[in-house]
Write a protein that holds these residues in place. Structure first.
Motif, PDB file in Angstrom:
ATOM      1  N   TYR A   3      10.843 126.925 -27.411  1.00  0.00           N
ATOM      2  CA  TYR A   3      12.039 127.376 -26.709  1.00  0.00           C
ATOM      3  C   TYR A   3      11.996 128.898 -26.711  1.00  0.00           C
ATOM      4  CZ  TYR A   3      13.697 122.575 -27.436  1.00  0.00           C
ATOM      5  OH  TYR A   3      13.816 121.206 -27.444  1.00  0.00           O
ATOM      6  N   ILE A   4      12.129 129.506 -25.531  1.00  0.00           N
ATOM      7  CA  ILE A   4      11.880 130.941 -25.404  1.00  0.00           C
ATOM      8  C   ILE A   4      12.973 131.603 -24.576  1.00  0.00           C
ATOM      9  CG2 ILE A   4      10.132 132.670 -24.806  1.00  0.00           C
ATOM     10  CD1 ILE A   4       8.145 130.232 -24.568  1.00  0.00           C
ATOM     11  N   VAL A   5      13.329 132.822 -24.976  1.00  0.00           N
ATOM     12  CA  VAL A   5      14.279 133.639 -24.221  1.00  0.00           C
ATOM     13  C   VAL A   5      13.579 134.942 -23.851  1.00  0.00           C
ATOM     14  CG1 VAL A   5      16.489 134.847 -24.236  1.00  0.00           C
ATOM     15  CG2 VAL A   5      16.272 132.656 -25.417  1.00  0.00           C
ATOM     16  N   TYR A   6      13.536 135.229 -22.534  1.00  0.00           N
ATOM     17  CA  TYR A   6      12.883 136.447 -22.028  1.00  0.00           C
ATOM     18  C   TYR A   6      13.916 137.404 -21.455  1.00  0.00           C
ATOM     19  CZ  TYR A   6       8.583 133.593 -21.953  1.00  0.00           C
ATOM     20  OH  TYR A   6       7.522 132.784 -22.271  1.00  0.00           O
ATOM     21  N   LYS A   7      13.670 138.695 -21.667  1.00  0.00           N
ATOM     22  CA  LYS A   7      14.595 139.699 -21.150  1.00  0.00           C
ATOM     23  C   LYS A   7      13.900 140.768 -20.305  1.00  0.00           C
ATOM     24  CE  LYS A   7      18.902 141.706 -22.929  1.00  0.00           C
ATOM     25  NZ  LYS A   7      18.929 143.034 -22.301  1.00  0.00           N
ATOM     26  N   ASN A   8      12.615 140.983 -20.536  1.00  0.00           N
ATOM     27  CA  ASN A   8      11.864 141.984 -19.787  1.00  0.00           C
ATOM     28  C   ASN A   8      11.676 141.534 -18.338  1.00  0.00           C
ATOM     29  OD1 ASN A   8       8.841 142.637 -18.809  1.00  0.00           O
ATOM     30  ND2 ASN A   8       9.686 144.405 -19.864  1.00  0.00           N
ATOM     31  N   GLU A   9      11.817 142.461 -17.401  1.00  0.00           N
ATOM     32  CA  GLU A   9      11.801 142.085 -15.985  1.00  0.00           C
ATOM     33  C   GLU A   9      10.462 141.488 -15.551  1.00  0.00           C
ATOM     34  OE1 GLU A   9      13.048 143.907 -11.622  1.00  0.00           O
ATOM     35  OE2 GLU A   9      13.477 145.031 -13.449  1.00  0.00           O
ATOM     36  N   ASN A  10       9.347 142.075 -15.990  1.00  0.00           N
ATOM     37  CA  ASN A  10       8.050 141.525 -15.601  1.00  0.00           C
ATOM     38  C   ASN A  10       7.756 140.204 -16.303  1.00  0.00           C
ATOM     39  OD1 ASN A  10       7.172 143.341 -13.639  1.00  0.00           O
ATOM     40  ND2 ASN A  10       6.428 144.789 -15.161  1.00  0.00           N
ATOM     41  N   ALA A  11       8.273 140.037 -17.509  1.00  0.00           N
ATOM     42  CA  ALA A  11       8.136 138.750 -18.197  1.00  0.00           C
ATOM     43  C   ALA A  11       8.883 137.664 -17.424  1.00  0.00           C
ATOM     44  CB  ALA A  11       8.665 138.850 -19.626  1.00  0.00           C
ATOM     45  N   LEU A  12      10.071 138.006 -16.934  1.00  0.00           N
ATOM     46  CA  LEU A  12      10.837 137.060 -16.114  1.00  0.00           C
ATOM     47  C   LEU A  12      10.051 136.672 -14.866  1.00  0.00           C
ATOM     48  CD1 LEU A  12      13.230 138.013 -17.966  1.00  0.00           C
ATOM     49  CD2 LEU A  12      14.664 137.930 -15.932  1.00  0.00           C
ATOM     50  N   TYR A  13       9.509 137.670 -14.196  1.00  0.00           N
ATOM     51  CA  TYR A  13       8.773 137.401 -12.969  1.00  0.00           C
ATOM     52  C   TYR A  13       7.568 136.499 -13.228  1.00  0.00           C
ATOM     53  CZ  TYR A  13       6.238 138.078  -8.635  1.00  0.00           C
ATOM     54  OH  TYR A  13       5.573 137.860  -7.460  1.00  0.00           O
ATOM     55  N   TYR A  14       6.867 136.754 -14.313  1.00  0.00           N
ATOM     56  CA  TYR A  14       5.685 135.954 -14.648  1.00  0.00           C
ATOM     57  C   TYR A  14       6.059 134.488 -14.881  1.00  0.00           C
ATOM     58  CZ  TYR A  14       1.307 134.606 -16.937  1.00  0.00           C
ATOM     59  OH  TYR A  14       0.126 133.992 -17.269  1.00  0.00           O
ATOM     60  N   CYS A  16       8.939 132.809 -13.734  1.00  0.00           N
ATOM     61  CA  CYS A  16       9.641 132.051 -12.681  1.00  0.00           C
ATOM     62  C   CYS A  16       9.424 132.589 -11.270  1.00  0.00           C
ATOM     63  CB  CYS A  16      11.137 131.975 -12.993  1.00  0.00           C
ATOM     64  SG  CYS A  16      12.000 133.558 -12.936  1.00  0.00           S
ATOM     65  N   GLY A  17       8.702 133.701 -11.129  1.00  0.00           N
ATOM     66  CA  GLY A  17       8.418 134.209  -9.804  1.00  0.00           C
ATOM     67  C   GLY A  17       9.518 135.042  -9.176  1.00  0.00           C
ATOM     68  N   TYR A  18      10.518 135.403  -9.975  1.00  0.00           N
ATOM     69  CA  TYR A  18      11.602 136.246  -9.469  1.00  0.00           C
ATOM     70  C   TYR A  18      12.166 137.040 -10.645  1.00  0.00           C
ATOM     71  CZ  TYR A  18      16.179 137.741  -7.789  1.00  0.00           C
ATOM     72  OH  TYR A  18      17.270 138.493  -7.453  1.00  0.00           O
ATOM     73  N   SER A  19      12.660 138.243 -10.350  1.00  0.00           N
ATOM     74  CA  SER A  19      13.329 139.026 -11.390  1.00  0.00           C
ATOM     75  C   SER A  19      14.260 140.023 -10.734  1.00  0.00           C
ATOM     76  CB  SER A  19      12.309 139.763 -12.268  1.00  0.00           C
ATOM     77  OG  SER A  19      11.711 140.814 -11.535  1.00  0.00           O
ATOM     78  N   CYS A  20      15.152 140.582 -11.544  1.00  0.00           N
ATOM     79  CA  CYS A  20      16.011 141.684 -11.130  1.00  0.00           C
ATOM     80  C   CYS A  20      16.266 142.522 -12.376  1.00  0.00           C
ATOM     81  CB  CYS A  20      17.313 141.177 -10.512  1.00  0.00           C
ATOM     82  SG  CYS A  20      18.299 140.151 -11.625  1.00  0.00           S
ATOM     83  N   ASP A  21      17.002 143.614 -12.215  1.00  0.00           N
ATOM     84  CA  ASP A  21      17.123 144.536 -13.340  1.00  0.00           C
ATOM     85  C   ASP A  21      18.229 144.175 -14.333  1.00  0.00           C
ATOM     86  OD1 ASP A  21      19.417 145.216 -11.966  1.00  0.00           O
ATOM     87  OD2 ASP A  21      18.770 147.247 -11.455  1.00  0.00           O
ATOM     88  N   ASN A  22      18.881 143.031 -14.138  1.00  0.00           N
ATOM     89  CA  ASN A  22      19.888 142.590 -15.105  1.00  0.00           C
ATOM     90  C   ASN A  22      19.872 141.066 -15.169  1.00  0.00           C
ATOM     91  OD1 ASN A  22      22.053 142.938 -16.972  1.00  0.00           O
ATOM     92  ND2 ASN A  22      23.507 142.373 -15.372  1.00  0.00           N
ATOM     93  N   ALA A  23      18.993 140.546 -16.004  1.00  0.00           N
ATOM     94  CA  ALA A  23      18.849 139.086 -16.091  1.00  0.00           C
ATOM     95  C   ALA A  23      18.199 138.693 -17.410  1.00  0.00           C
ATOM     96  CB  ALA A  23      18.012 138.560 -14.932  1.00  0.00           C
ATOM     97  N   ILE A  24      18.436 137.443 -17.791  1.00  0.00           N
ATOM     98  CA  ILE A  24      17.765 136.829 -18.937  1.00  0.00           C
ATOM     99  C   ILE A  24      17.282 135.457 -18.494  1.00  0.00           C
ATOM    100  CG2 ILE A  24      17.993 136.015 -21.326  1.00  0.00           C
ATOM    101  CD1 ILE A  24      20.219 138.010 -21.754  1.00  0.00           C
ATOM    102  N   PHE A  25      16.059 135.108 -18.882  1.00  0.00           N
ATOM    103  CA  PHE A  25      15.481 133.814 -18.537  1.00  0.00           C
ATOM    104  C   PHE A  25      15.331 132.996 -19.804  1.00  0.00           C
ATOM    105  CE2 PHE A  25      11.780 131.021 -17.732  1.00  0.00           C
ATOM    106  CZ  PHE A  25      12.239 130.364 -16.596  1.00  0.00           C
ATOM    107  N   VAL A  26      15.882 131.780 -19.769  1.00  0.00           N
ATOM    108  CA  VAL A  26      15.832 130.883 -20.927  1.00  0.00           C
ATOM    109  C   VAL A  26      14.997 129.669 -20.573  1.00  0.00           C
ATOM    110  CG1 VAL A  26      17.188 129.534 -22.575  1.00  0.00           C
ATOM    111  CG2 VAL A  26      18.129 131.667 -21.632  1.00  0.00           C
ATOM    112  N   LYS A  27      13.985 129.411 -21.364  1.00  0.00           N
ATOM    113  CA  LYS A  27      13.091 128.264 -21.152  1.00  0.00           C
ATOM    114  C   LYS A  27      13.253 127.302 -22.317  1.00  0.00           C
ATOM    115  CE  LYS A  27       9.639 126.112 -19.046  1.00  0.00           C
ATOM    116  NZ  LYS A  27       9.815 125.497 -17.707  1.00  0.00           N
ATOM    117  N   LEU A  28      13.814 126.117 -22.022  1.00  0.00           N
ATOM    118  CA  LEU A  28      14.041 125.098 -23.046  1.00  0.00           C
ATOM    119  C   LEU A  28      13.302 123.829 -22.634  1.00  0.00           C
ATOM    120  CD1 LEU A  28      17.888 125.609 -23.619  1.00  0.00           C
ATOM    121  CD2 LEU A  28      15.983 126.691 -24.838  1.00  0.00           C
TER     122      LEU A  28
END
Length: 337
Positions: A3-14, A16-28
């Protein structure tokens, strides 16, 4: 299952294929959540197909809510991506145990896919063409500030492309600062010019540096002639270090092994004290990522890793020389991209 939580914009893009400058991606496991604010709602929902988009006032508290709902006991985060305030806010609002893995996304991205190599190769080709165009447009009498503006306009192709980073275009003694800032110093015939720049293709970066003496027939090719014997010796030494590191690099070596190849050449020329940075760094979605080609790097180099080779000599108050190219490891050896 991680289970992973990403906050870096390029990590988000890698991920899920999308990012912006204010987001968090949660992978469960099979479930994923893209948490952002209302400014990006439409764009995120149009771009993400298998990820739930959540609009929240507090992104961190929304993450805590999701972790509680899924009764997650342990989650991976990269501490480099979080401010102390945000991380403490998350800890205070969920009983989850956090496994801190620095550079977690960078480690996942160490070995490039064939598609990533295609994008990186395209970025390098675009950068190489831009360097040629810049060399034709550079004129005597322009200041470093004006040269940087000119170079940036060409690199961006007047708005069509993004830069890997702000270009460095430094003259004579200012080039002795590896990451020089542009000044009002004016380019004159016979001056030493260092140019470090890169462009992106589908968000993947390129990185290239050339050094030359500005004169008739000026170009950014490897073979350069200088009036000064001291500068010529330094340049030839840097070029030899660059060439030897590429020629002798092998999969299975550590980053430190490859750094030593380049560093030994410069030290044997009695100029080791003027080589003040590492030999290279990985390039991908980030302009600086793993593997690092430095004296302290124990990362083992593998096929499909991409990194720069960029030895340099910098003599304060006089000049700076750097030659940089990106390479990919293929069949155990380094190949120029």
């Amino acid at each position: 299952m991680n289970y992973i939580v990403y906050k870096n914009e390029n990590a988000l893009y890698y991920e899920c294929g999308y990012s912006c400058d204010n987001a968090i991606f949660v992978k469960l496991g099979e479930d994923s959540f893209f948490i952002t604010d209302g400014r990006y709602e439409i764009d995120a929902k149009e771009s993400l197909k298998d990820t739930q988009v959540i609009i929240a006032k507090s992104l961190v508290l929304e993450v805590a809510k999701i972790l509680k709902t899924y009764k997650v006991k342990k989650v991976i985060i990269d501490p480099n991506e979080w401010t102390l305030f945000s991380f403490n806010l998350l800890k205070e609002n969920t009983p989850v145990k956090f496994k801190l893995i620095p550079s977690f996304s960078h480690k996942k991205r160490l070995v490039k896919t064939n598609k990533e190599l295609e994008y990186l190769s395209k970025a390098v080709k675009l950068g190489r063409k831009a360097f040629k165009r810049v060399s034709k447009e550079i004129q005597e009498g322009l200041s470093e500030q004006e040269l940087n503006f000119l170079a940036e306009s060409i690199l961006r192709d007047y708005g069509k492309r993004d830069l890997s980073f702000e270009p460095i275009l430094a003259i004579d003694e200012n080039a002795s600062k590896p990451h020089a800032m542009p000044t009002k110093k004016v380019l004159k015939s016979g001056a030493i010019l260092l140019f470090d720049a890169g462009v992106k293709y589908r968000r993947y970066c390129s990185d290239r540096t050339r050094t030359a003496e500005f004169k008739d027939g000026f170009h950014f090719k490897y073979r350069q002639k200088f009036k000064s014997k001291k500068i010529q010796k330094a340049y030839d030494t840097v070029l030899k270090a660059h060439d030897m590191a590429i020629k002798k690099a092998r999969s299975g070596m550590s980053g430190a092994n490859i750094d030593k190849i380049a560093r030994d050449v410069i030290e044997k020329a009695n100029m080791g004290q003027y080589f003040v940075h590492s030999t290279g760094h990985g390039v991908g979605l980030d302009i600086h990522e793993m593997p690092y080609i430095s004296a302290s790097s124990n990362t083992i180099i593998e096929d499909n890793m991409v990194f720069t080779i960029e030895p340099g000599i910098y003599i304060e108050g006089e000049f700076g020389i750097r030659i940089e190219d990106m390479v990919v490891m293929k069949n155990g050896r380094a190949e120029l991209l």
